[in-house]
Design an enzyme around this catalytic site. Sequence first.
Site, PDB file in Angstrom:
ATOM      1  N   ASP A 106      17.904 -17.847   2.293  1.00 19.89           N
ATOM      2  CA  ASP A 106      17.700 -17.591   0.985  1.00 19.89           C
ATOM      3  C   ASP A 106      19.126 -17.313   0.463  1.00 19.89           C
ATOM      4  OD1 ASP A 106      15.861 -18.099  -0.999  1.00 19.89           O
ATOM      5  OD2 ASP A 106      14.762 -16.325  -0.703  1.00 19.89           O
ATOM      6  N   GLU A 203       6.477 -21.678  -7.072  1.00 21.55           N
ATOM      7  CA  GLU A 203       6.047 -20.298  -7.012  1.00 21.55           C
ATOM      8  C   GLU A 203       5.027 -19.851  -8.089  1.00 21.55           C
ATOM      9  OE1 GLU A 203       8.359 -17.057  -5.431  1.00 21.55           O
ATOM     10  OE2 GLU A 203       6.971 -15.685  -5.866  1.00 21.55           O
TER      11      GLU A 203
HETATM   12  O1  KIV Z   1      12.025 -14.574  -0.486  1.00 21.47           O
HETATM   13  C1  KIV Z   1      10.880 -15.444  -0.329  1.00 21.47           C
HETATM   14  O2  KIV Z   1      10.049 -15.033   0.583  1.00 21.47           O
HETATM   15  C2  KIV Z   1      10.653 -16.389  -0.940  1.00 21.47           C
HETATM   16  C3  KIV Z   1       9.149 -17.039  -0.745  1.00 21.47           C
HETATM   17  C4  KIV Z   1       8.286 -16.236  -1.946  1.00 21.47           C
HETATM   18  C5  KIV Z   1       8.894 -18.640  -1.043  1.00 21.47           C
HETATM   19  O3  KIV Z   1      11.489 -17.003  -1.832  1.00 21.47           O
END
Ligand code: KIV
Length: 286
Positions: A106, A203
């Site tokens: 991410d 989400e």
């Molecule tokens: O950071 C995270 O865990 C996420 C999930 C909720 C998809 O983006």
Amino acid sequence: MNIATGSAGGAETSAPYGTTAPRRRTRIHHLREYKRRGEPWAMLTSYDTYTARIFDQAGIPVLLVGDSAANNVYGYESSLPVTVDEMLPLVRAVAGAAEHSLVVADLPFGSYQASPEQALHTAVMFMKAGAHAVKLEGGRRYAAHVEALVAAGIPVMGHLGFTPQSEHGLGGYRVQGRGDQAETLLADARAVQDAGAFAVVLEMVSSGAAKRVTGELEIPTVGIGAGPECDAQVLVWTDMAGLNTGQTPRFVKRYAEIGNELARAAGEFADDVRSGAFPAKEHSFD
Ligand code: KIV
């Protein structure tokens, strides 16, 4: 060959969970294939070596080193404070342990929003740390960012609906995609797909809107609080396994109570030390 897209991969297949066939690394073309066959798949967050190894061996095809590490690793109140420097070691740990799962990193808040160039700079750091793909939040506004990464050979997962990085703690958890918002969601999803993303997280989206987006897109949708019609489902592992003993959102199903079990083990250890039951002869050297 690009490890994630497997573009030169020929006819190789990835055995999904539940089969005894040897598994290969999950690649993006497998995820497309699952969608084509209508086979739902699971994604879990992971932030460390042990969970990455366990989830990999359990057959989870995609692991997300989510910016939810902010809360789950660093104890921050939201995902906003977590930095690239804090995320990189977690990505290294997960990528180093996952033999079969595709690892998605991410991009944290502030590390890509400024420009496609900034997004590329950050994404390259995560790819060098071992990620096979990156995820970023946002729709049409970030299509150019997605395009820049894809042009550089970096696979991108989008993230729409409730996007914690844009909420700044003020909006609260609200279900997205209801009423007129459904058209906006669909336009954003199409923009992310057209920019070259290989999948998109939805989400906290109403089931109806998620079903519509899933039906209209060629790329897989990965739901979290988005109903049963998405192509895949993701949960934050500490929620689903009960390490987080606090309140969890309604969309979370708890599959274990790891937190209670750890507390029991820690308490028993402390009792044994106090009583002298530990260490016993078998734990000691002559
Ligand atoms: O950071 C995270 O865990 C996420 C999930 C909720 C998809 O983006």
